[in-house]
Design a protein around this motif. Structure first.
Motif, PDB file in Angstrom:
ATOM      1  N   HIS A  71      -5.962   3.500   6.192  1.00 55.88           N
ATOM      2  CA  HIS A  71      -5.360   4.058   4.974  1.00 55.88           C
ATOM      3  C   HIS A  71      -6.357   4.033   3.808  1.00 55.88           C
ATOM      4  N   ILE A  72      -7.123   2.951   3.702  1.00 56.75           N
ATOM      5  CA  ILE A  72      -8.119   2.835   2.624  1.00 56.75           C
ATOM      6  C   ILE A  72      -9.175   3.935   2.746  1.00 56.75           C
ATOM      7  N   ILE A  73      -9.702   4.072   3.949  1.00 56.35           N
ATOM      8  CA  ILE A  73     -10.775   5.059   4.126  1.00 56.35           C
ATOM      9  C   ILE A  73     -10.234   6.476   3.938  1.00 56.35           C
ATOM     10  N   ALA A  74      -9.021   6.722   4.418  1.00 56.63           N
ATOM     11  CA  ALA A  74      -8.435   8.057   4.271  1.00 56.63           C
ATOM     12  C   ALA A  74      -8.163   8.361   2.801  1.00 56.63           C
ATOM     13  N   THR A  75      -7.715   7.366   2.060  1.00 55.14           N
ATOM     14  CA  THR A  75      -7.446   7.581   0.630  1.00 55.14           C
ATOM     15  C   THR A  75      -8.745   7.875  -0.113  1.00 55.14           C
ATOM     16  N   SER A  85     -10.548   9.946  -8.787  1.00 54.40           N
ATOM     17  CA  SER A  85     -11.177   8.636  -8.588  1.00 54.40           C
ATOM     18  C   SER A  85     -10.244   7.800  -7.722  1.00 54.40           C
ATOM     19  N   SER A  86     -10.801   6.801  -7.052  1.00 55.81           N
ATOM     20  CA  SER A  86      -9.936   5.940  -6.243  1.00 55.81           C
ATOM     21  C   SER A  86     -10.335   4.488  -6.391  1.00 55.81           C
ATOM     22  N   ILE A  87      -9.311   3.639  -6.324  1.00 61.00           N
ATOM     23  CA  ILE A  87      -9.521   2.191  -6.366  1.00 61.00           C
ATOM     24  C   ILE A  87      -8.774   1.593  -5.192  1.00 61.00           C
ATOM     25  N   GLY A  88      -9.471   0.772  -4.409  1.00 64.25           N
ATOM     26  CA  GLY A  88      -8.828   0.075  -3.299  1.00 64.25           C
ATOM     27  C   GLY A  88      -8.666  -1.393  -3.648  1.00 64.25           C
ATOM     28  N   ILE A  89      -7.441  -1.867  -3.606  1.00 66.74           N
ATOM     29  CA  ILE A  89      -7.205  -3.296  -3.803  1.00 66.74           C
ATOM     30  C   ILE A  89      -7.177  -3.921  -2.407  1.00 66.74           C
ATOM     31  N   ILE A  90      -8.184  -4.759  -2.149  1.00 69.33           N
ATOM     32  CA  ILE A  90      -8.456  -5.190  -0.779  1.00 69.33           C
ATOM     33  C   ILE A  90      -8.019  -6.642  -0.561  1.00 69.33           C
ATOM     34  N   ARG A  91      -7.381  -6.857   0.586  1.00 75.03           N
ATOM     35  CA  ARG A  91      -6.848  -8.183   0.914  1.00 75.03           C
ATOM     36  C   ARG A  91      -7.975  -9.183   1.203  1.00 75.03           C
ATOM     37  N   GLY A 109     -16.950   6.817  -2.963  1.00 74.89           N
ATOM     38  CA  GLY A 109     -16.625   6.726  -4.379  1.00 74.89           C
ATOM     39  C   GLY A 109     -15.505   5.761  -4.714  1.00 74.89           C
ATOM     40  N   MET A 110     -14.941   5.096  -3.729  1.00 72.30           N
ATOM     41  CA  MET A 110     -13.843   4.178  -4.029  1.00 72.30           C
ATOM     42  C   MET A 110     -14.381   2.879  -4.635  1.00 72.30           C
TER      43      MET A 110
END
Ligand SMILES: *Cc1c(COP(=O)(O)O)cnc(C)c1O
Length: 296
Positions: A71-75, A85-91, A109-110
């Protein structure tokens, strides 16, 4: 970056031990072919979220996921394609070496923001992250908008051709979408990839147009839990590839195909069933394995 090519989706006929003897036809919907990294169902689940973010004039999408999250990579990829722009909040705490998934997401670009497992479980939004221009998407794209996007997967096969539709289940968003756009006589079977995820039935039902629609959720094919594998699963995935030419991933589709083989063996599908197995992608996650574990 390569674009998403919906036209590359194929439906591949396969056989599994016992399927032909019982006159069971098995087909695989190859959503994994649409893109080497953003493969499978994630693009479908994201599409209407992205549309809504653009419609609302949002500039940045924020979402949640683990180190190997499809899901992170697809987003990250979908946002790049749409100029968001994208921001991933990672566990979890930031590791010394980033996973291949996170490196790729970052390259697209995340911005990655690591939070503790506890904060992650509670989906705590870090300070400064609730800006007006941000659009939030649930972990795994869970929600009605995601299910709406997943429902469009059914445009890529002929509904009348199948009596049974089977898919791997994480949040249940894809399965809910498939059921919502399915035919009344079709049977839906979901293979849960988590151990004892008893909340799943309700999570799926809350996304259904008809909450009383029957479906099967099977909880016996998780191989120890989310993203857990063992020798038997790896062996099966290699053998399945040799047999069918279809690669699978360790988190979702390997378990789906393993379950399908077991279900055929146990006569779960009545004779003359026409079964469609959804290859929902996720192959990039196999990079977490040691080299040469898989033959594909
Ligand atoms: C996320 C994912 C799933 C599960 O989809 P849900 O809608 O969360 O149930 C299945 N297969 C693959 C490859 C995935 O990446």
């Amino acid at each position: 970056m390569e674009v998403i090519s919906i036209g590359k989706i194929t439906i591949d006929k396969i056989s599994l031990p016992g399927s032909e003897e019982n006159n069971i036809s098995l087909s695989v919907l190859r959503l994994d072919k649409i893109h080497p990294v953003v493969s499978g169902n994630k693009w479908f689940k994201l599409r209407y979220y992205i549309d809504e973010a653009l419609f609302l004039g949002k500039k940045t999408i924020v979402t949640f996921g683990g180190a190997w999250s499809n899901h992170i990579i697809a987003t990250a990829a979908a946002c790049k394609m749409q100029g968001l722009s994208s921001i991933g909040i990672i566990r979890g705490e930031k590791p010394a070496i980033l996973s291949a998934t996170l490196l790729d997401a970052n390259r697209m670009g995340m911005t990655l923001h690591f939070i503790s497992r506890k904060d992650y479980t509670e989906k705590t939004i870090p300070p400064g992250f609730s800006k007006e221009e941000y659009y939030f998407i649930n972990e795994g794209g869970y929600g009605k908008t995601g299910a709406g996007g997943a429902a469009t997967i059914t445009q890529h096969f002929k509904q009348e051709d199948y009596t049974h539709i089977c898919c791997a289940v994480g949040t249940g968003t894809m399965m809910a979408g498939l059921i919502n756009s399915g035919l009344p006589h079709q049977k839906f079977t979901g293979i849960s990839v988590m151990k004892n995820n008893t909340a799943l039935d309700a999570a799926i039902r809350s996304l259904l147009h008809d909450r009383n629609r029957p479906f099967d959720l099977l909880h016996d094919y998780h191989f120890g839990g989310y993203a857990k594998t063992n020798v038997a699963l790896i062996h099966f995935m290699n053998e399945f590839y040799t047999r069918s030419g279809i690669p699978s991933d360790i988190v979702y589709t390997g378990k789906l195909f393993y379950a399908a083989a077991d279900l055929v063996r146990k006569n779960y599908f009545p004779p003359a069933s026409r079964v469609l197995l959804i290859h929902s992608g996720g192959l990039q996650g196999n990079a977490s394995l040691h080299k040469n574990t898989l033959i594909f």
